[in-house]
Scaffold this active site. Structure first.
Site, PDB file in Angstrom:
ATOM      1  N   ARG A  25      33.583  85.155  41.536  1.00 27.45           N
ATOM      2  CA  ARG A  25      34.129  83.920  42.093  1.00 27.45           C
ATOM      3  C   ARG A  25      33.225  83.338  43.186  1.00 27.45           C
ATOM      4  O   ARG A  25      33.159  82.116  43.363  1.00 27.45           O
ATOM      5  CB  ARG A  25      35.545  84.202  42.624  1.00 27.45           C
ATOM      6  CG  ARG A  25      36.378  82.959  42.886  1.00 27.45           C
ATOM      7  CD  ARG A  25      37.839  83.356  43.083  1.00 27.45           C
ATOM      8  NE  ARG A  25      38.559  82.362  43.869  1.00 27.45           N
ATOM      9  CZ  ARG A  25      39.164  81.308  43.359  1.00 27.45           C
ATOM     10  NH1 ARG A  25      39.149  81.078  42.068  1.00 27.45           N
ATOM     11  NH2 ARG A  25      39.793  80.451  44.146  1.00 27.45           N
ATOM     12  N   ILE A  51      39.326  74.252  44.315  1.00 22.32           N
ATOM     13  CA  ILE A  51      39.310  75.299  43.290  1.00 22.32           C
ATOM     14  C   ILE A  51      40.711  75.880  43.308  1.00 22.32           C
ATOM     15  O   ILE A  51      41.184  76.313  44.363  1.00 22.32           O
ATOM     16  CB  ILE A  51      38.359  76.470  43.624  1.00 22.32           C
ATOM     17  CG1 ILE A  51      37.000  75.971  44.057  1.00 22.32           C
ATOM     18  CG2 ILE A  51      38.265  77.424  42.455  1.00 22.32           C
ATOM     19  CD1 ILE A  51      36.023  77.106  44.324  1.00 22.32           C
ATOM     20  N   SER A  52      41.362  75.931  42.187  1.00 27.72           N
ATOM     21  CA  SER A  52      42.741  76.424  42.142  1.00 27.72           C
ATOM     22  C   SER A  52      42.823  77.876  42.613  1.00 27.72           C
ATOM     23  O   SER A  52      41.862  78.642  42.492  1.00 27.72           O
ATOM     24  CB  SER A  52      43.286  76.338  40.716  1.00 27.72           C
ATOM     25  OG  SER A  52      43.127  75.032  40.207  1.00 27.72           O
ATOM     26  N   GLN A  53      44.008  78.214  43.105  1.00 31.05           N
ATOM     27  CA  GLN A  53      44.317  79.603  43.455  1.00 31.05           C
ATOM     28  C   GLN A  53      44.097  80.487  42.206  1.00 31.05           C
ATOM     29  O   GLN A  53      44.490  80.093  41.102  1.00 31.05           O
ATOM     30  CB  GLN A  53      45.784  79.624  43.886  1.00 31.05           C
ATOM     31  CG  GLN A  53      46.346  80.962  44.278  1.00 31.05           C
ATOM     32  CD  GLN A  53      47.876  80.880  44.388  1.00 31.05           C
ATOM     33  OE1 GLN A  53      48.503  79.973  43.855  1.00 31.05           O
ATOM     34  NE2 GLN A  53      48.444  81.823  45.085  1.00 31.05           N
ATOM     35  N   PRO A  54      43.492  81.676  42.365  1.00 23.38           N
ATOM     36  CA  PRO A  54      43.239  82.524  41.195  1.00 23.38           C
ATOM     37  C   PRO A  54      44.486  82.736  40.324  1.00 23.38           C
ATOM     38  O   PRO A  54      44.403  82.686  39.094  1.00 23.38           O
ATOM     39  CB  PRO A  54      42.760  83.840  41.813  1.00 23.38           C
ATOM     40  CG  PRO A  54      42.141  83.432  43.114  1.00 23.38           C
ATOM     41  CD  PRO A  54      42.945  82.258  43.599  1.00 23.38           C
TER      42      PRO A  54
END
Ligand code: SAH
Length: 203
Positions: A25, A51-54
């Site tokens: 990441r 960037i979206s949360q995992p």
């Protein structure tokens, strides 16, 4: 991240968890945010995007049920992180970003993935040249499922898209069951940045 943020919250798809274990990441996060690369929340990227949360990327990937032979379309490349996860799961990925500089930076970050093509344009219209798709992920909040994306779905294909207003949406999974029929169910409530384009929100 895999154990605490994903598995413990109910992501059990081993292929999805495996993809999160191998995609670095930090390669998709700005140099000023390296210490937060594995944080449990969205991270800022240029143009006020994120960037979206995992966990949200994992939920989307799991709901898409991506198979190794699948052709995948992603709308909203952003950093390219989700495209890298999808590329690890699928045969090929086309991803579209409306901001040209984000598309260019993501193409550099994704250079080692031979099965990803990054395009600059309005993803609400899909990418008809390479349709149909077995899976389509929309990484921005739409007022409704864009008709072009429904059209570009293969029969048996899955579309995962956050649908709602600017503040809150329902992550929605839509499966094309025949030429004319679609089956939909809600995965969970989410918050995404807006999908801006001809079949999304106006500028
Ligand atoms: N998947 C990304 C998340 C990006 S956030 C990641 O892993 O980093 C959503 C992205 O969608 C933003 O970069 C935004 O610019 C983009 N976007 C919004 N509307 C779009 C549209 N109509 N076409 C393509 N990209 C769009």
């Amino acid at each position: 991240m895999v154990a605490n943020q994903l598995r413990r919250r109910g992501i059990h798809d081993e292929r999805v968890l495996g993809a999160f274990a191998v995609v670095p990441r930090e390669a998709f996060v700005g140099s000023d945010q390296q210490d937060k690369a594995y944080a449990d929340y969205p991270l800022p990227i240029p143009h006020g995007q994120t960037i979206s949360q995992p966990f949200v990327v994992a939920l989307t990937a799991a709901a898409l049920q991506v198979k190794p032979t699948d052709r995948v379309l992603e709308v909203g490349t952003g950093s390219g992180y989700a495209a890298a996860i999808l590329a690890t799961l699928a045969a090929r990925v086309d991803t579209i970003e409306r901001f040209e500089d984000l598309a260019n930076a993501a193409a550099v970050a994704l250079a080692s993935y031979g099965n990803v093509a990054v395009h600059h344009g309005d993803g609400t219209l899909g990418w008809p040249e390479r349709a149909p798709y077995d899976a389509i992920a929309v990484a921005a909040a739409a007022p409704e499922a864009p008709p072009s994306l429904l059209q570009q779905l293969a029969i048996g294909g899955r579309l995962v898209v956050p649908i709602g207003n600017a503040d809150r949406q329902m992550l929605t999974r839509i499966e094309r069951t025949s030429e004319t029929d679609y089956k939909r169910y809600i995965v969970c409530p989410v918050v995404f940045v807006p999908l801006v384009g001809r079949e999304g929100w106006p500028e």
